[in-house]
Scaffold this motif. Structure first.
Motif, PDB file in Angstrom:
ATOM      1  N   ASN A   1       0.809  -1.214   0.000  1.00 29.57           N
ATOM      2  CA  ASN A   1       0.000   0.000   0.000  1.00 29.57           C
ATOM      3  C   ASN A   1       0.849   1.274   0.000  1.00 29.57           C
ATOM      4  O   ASN A   1       0.356   2.346   0.307  1.00 29.57           O
ATOM      5  CB  ASN A   1      -0.936   0.003   1.222  1.00 29.57           C
ATOM      6  N   TRP A   2       2.132   1.107  -0.288  1.00 25.25           N
ATOM      7  CA  TRP A   2       2.978   2.292  -0.408  1.00 25.25           C
ATOM      8  C   TRP A   2       2.391   3.245  -1.447  1.00 25.25           C
ATOM      9  O   TRP A   2       1.856   2.828  -2.474  1.00 25.25           O
ATOM     10  CB  TRP A   2       4.368   1.899  -0.881  1.00 25.25           C
ATOM     11  N   LYS A   3       2.547   4.520  -1.191  1.00 24.50           N
ATOM     12  CA  LYS A   3       2.151   5.499  -2.190  1.00 24.50           C
ATOM     13  C   LYS A   3       3.155   5.475  -3.337  1.00 24.50           C
ATOM     14  O   LYS A   3       4.296   5.019  -3.173  1.00 24.50           O
ATOM     15  CB  LYS A   3       2.085   6.880  -1.544  1.00 24.50           C
ATOM     16  N   PRO A   4       2.776   5.968  -4.530  1.00 29.13           N
ATOM     17  CA  PRO A   4       3.686   5.906  -5.682  1.00 29.13           C
ATOM     18  C   PRO A   4       5.048   6.539  -5.422  1.00 29.13           C
ATOM     19  O   PRO A   4       6.065   6.025  -5.889  1.00 29.13           O
ATOM     20  CB  PRO A   4       2.908   6.659  -6.766  1.00 29.13           C
ATOM     21  N   ALA A   5       5.101   7.650  -4.673  1.00 30.10           N
ATOM     22  CA  ALA A   5       6.394   8.296  -4.433  1.00 30.10           C
ATOM     23  C   ALA A   5       7.321   7.399  -3.618  1.00 30.10           C
ATOM     24  O   ALA A   5       8.534   7.377  -3.841  1.00 30.10           O
ATOM     25  CB  ALA A   5       6.189   9.623  -3.702  1.00 30.10           C
ATOM     26  N   ALA A   6       6.765   6.627  -2.672  1.00 26.59           N
ATOM     27  CA  ALA A   6       7.594   5.717  -1.876  1.00 26.59           C
ATOM     28  C   ALA A   6       8.165   4.613  -2.754  1.00 26.59           C
ATOM     29  O   ALA A   6       9.331   4.226  -2.618  1.00 26.59           O
ATOM     30  CB  ALA A   6       6.776   5.122  -0.732  1.00 26.59           C
ATOM     31  N   HIS A   7       7.358   4.095  -3.663  1.00 29.05           N
ATOM     32  CA  HIS A   7       7.860   3.100  -4.622  1.00 29.05           C
ATOM     33  C   HIS A   7       8.964   3.710  -5.488  1.00 29.05           C
ATOM     34  O   HIS A   7       9.969   3.051  -5.788  1.00 29.05           O
ATOM     35  CB  HIS A   7       6.723   2.610  -5.512  1.00 29.05           C
TER      36      HIS A   7
END
Length: 455
Positions: free
Chosen positions: A157-163
């Protein structure tokens, strides 16, 4: 021709030496000693759990005793003798091994094809995150939070920026510049390690051979399963690993061993045969007592720990409370090369107290029997308890605790002897550890001055 035979004691003793546990808490934290340990072990694992202390701090305390954490920070994030990457899990690895790890970075996308779909959907986010770091300097996950929105728990469930931050790090476009409250801050790789741009990555074949060699070096001798479970990143598929080992055996770089009492096939670097022979002749593999972090490289493959030392261990932080046997964060107790128990510990920082919630000693130790695994004579119980008390007091000093409280002790027959040993150490420990910490800080001072001059 039959493979050479070595004793389990020889394998265990060389493993102890390579893991720098032959003199637990007996060395000083200097740049040279830190790098040597990271290179010998293959990496120093990082983990966010802070119930006693961060995993890498515990692992280093087990080798160096109480040390100045500011000295470590400067060695890591100013002088950069180590850098953060993935080896067994997230680890500190030697900057001297930049060329092989550069290969892993270059190949990351190809190996992890699942990124393809994500990149197609989030290429713009990736570019924006990279450009923000390039323009603004070191940034962390919190710098990309969206006001008013909270992500659900879990990696998926990481947000796109964390990925994006993770992808840029793993592919070597960024590196961990520093940590603030243990949160990673990333900067462009060429600004963190300027020498990176001139590093030629190893070929894929060279890297895989290097990777297998590092695992064999760290363990001294190992089964194929040990190799698979020790340095787990990047994963080398079984057919490819077998092909490489066959080629290394044919060239004489690796040799097959027979280990007394074990039917499996063991492997070692040919150059380590003399070291194994010396290890087998030792009257004692180690002198000293310490506690080991659950994520210590000595425990990376727990089935190996059971085979060599007769010690069955698992991390119970992921086990529901009512099903735990030894506690949430139990640390194996290591004395003179044997694993004699496990302590469930917690640091109460506001109270400056280290709580020994429960102590579980191995049954063979409590009975005065010989160790079930590799052993160097019977363990002197009184000496072991005195060493245990000294180690616990040392850890208390390291985590900033003035007092140690003791809960349940099993078996109960050891409760009074343990409490007496801890009480005997109370008066002398503070003066001794304060002197030791000052000596470590003094020893690190030249490294710090050098680091400051380079920064």
């Amino acid at each position: 021709m039959s493979p050479p035979t070595v004793s389990r004691r020889a394998v265990a003793a060389l493993f102890i030496e390579r893991q720098h546990l032959d003199r637990p808490r007996g060395r000083r934290l200097t740049a040279a000693n830190l790098v040597r340990f990271a290179e010998d072990a293959g990496g120093i694992q990082l983990d966010s759990i802070n119930v006693v202390e961060r995993a890498h701090h515990l692992t280093l305390w087990s080798r160096f005793g109480p040390y100045d954490k500011r000295a470590l920070e400067r060695l890591l994030y100013r002088r950069r003798v180590l850098f953060e990457y993935w080896a067994h899990a997230a680890c500190l690895v030697s900057t001297g091994h930049l060329a092989p790890w550069r290969r892993a970075m270059v190949d990351y996308t190809r190996r992890h094809r699942s990124w393809g779909a994500w990149l197609k959907k989030n290429r713009r986010t990736l570019n924006e995150v990279e450009q923000a770091i390039r323009d603004r300097g070191p940034l962390g996950n919190a710098d990309f939070e969206r006001p008013g929105k909270r992500a659900a728990a879990g990696w998926w469930n990481w947000k796109p920026a964390a990925h994006a931050l993770d992808y840029l790090w793993m592919t070597g476009r960024t590196m961990v510049e520093s940590r603030v409250h243990f949160q990673k801050r990333f900067d462009m790789a060429e600004r963190v390690l300027p020498q990176l741009t001139g590093v030629e990555p190893l070929s894929l074949e060279e890297f895989r051979r290097w990777h297998l060699r590092r695992g064999l070096h760290a363990m001294g001798a190992a089964t194929e399963t040990d190799l698979r479970m020790y340095l787990t990143f990047p994963r080398i598929e079984m057919p490819e690993r077998k092909r490489l080992l066959r080629a290394m055996l044919e060239s004489g770089e690796v040799i097959e061993l027979a280990v007394t009492g074990d039917r499996g096939r063991w492997l070692a670097l040919a150059e380590d045969l003399p070291a194994l022979a010396r290890a087998g002749r030792r009257r004692a593999a180690a002198r000293g007592t310490t506690l080991l972090a659950p994520f210590d490289s000595f425990l990376w493959h727990r089935e190996r720990t059971s085979r060599l030392f007769g010690f069955d261990y698992r991390i119970e932080v992921y086990t529901p409370g009512h099903k735990r046997v030894h506690g949430y964060y139990s640390l194996p107790l290591y004395h003179d090369g044997s694993l004699i128990g496990r302590f469930d510990l917690k640091t109460h920082r506001a109270e400056r107290r280290l709580e020994l919630k429960s102590a579980h000693f191995e049954r063979w130790f409590a009975r005065g029997d010989a160790a079930p695994g590799a052993a160097w004579g019977r363990v002197d119980r009184d000496a072991a308890l005195a060493g245990t008390a000294e180690a616990v007091r040392s850890l208390a000093t390291f985590v900033g605790a003035d007092d140690v409280s003791v809960g349940r002790v099993a078996p109960g027959s050891l409760a009074t002897p343990l409490r007496r040993a801890l009480a005997a150490r109370r008066g002398s420990a503070r003066a001794h550890e304060a002197t030791g910490a000052a000596a470590v800080a003094d020893a690190a001072a030249p490294e710090l001055a050098d680091a400051e001059s380079r920064s």
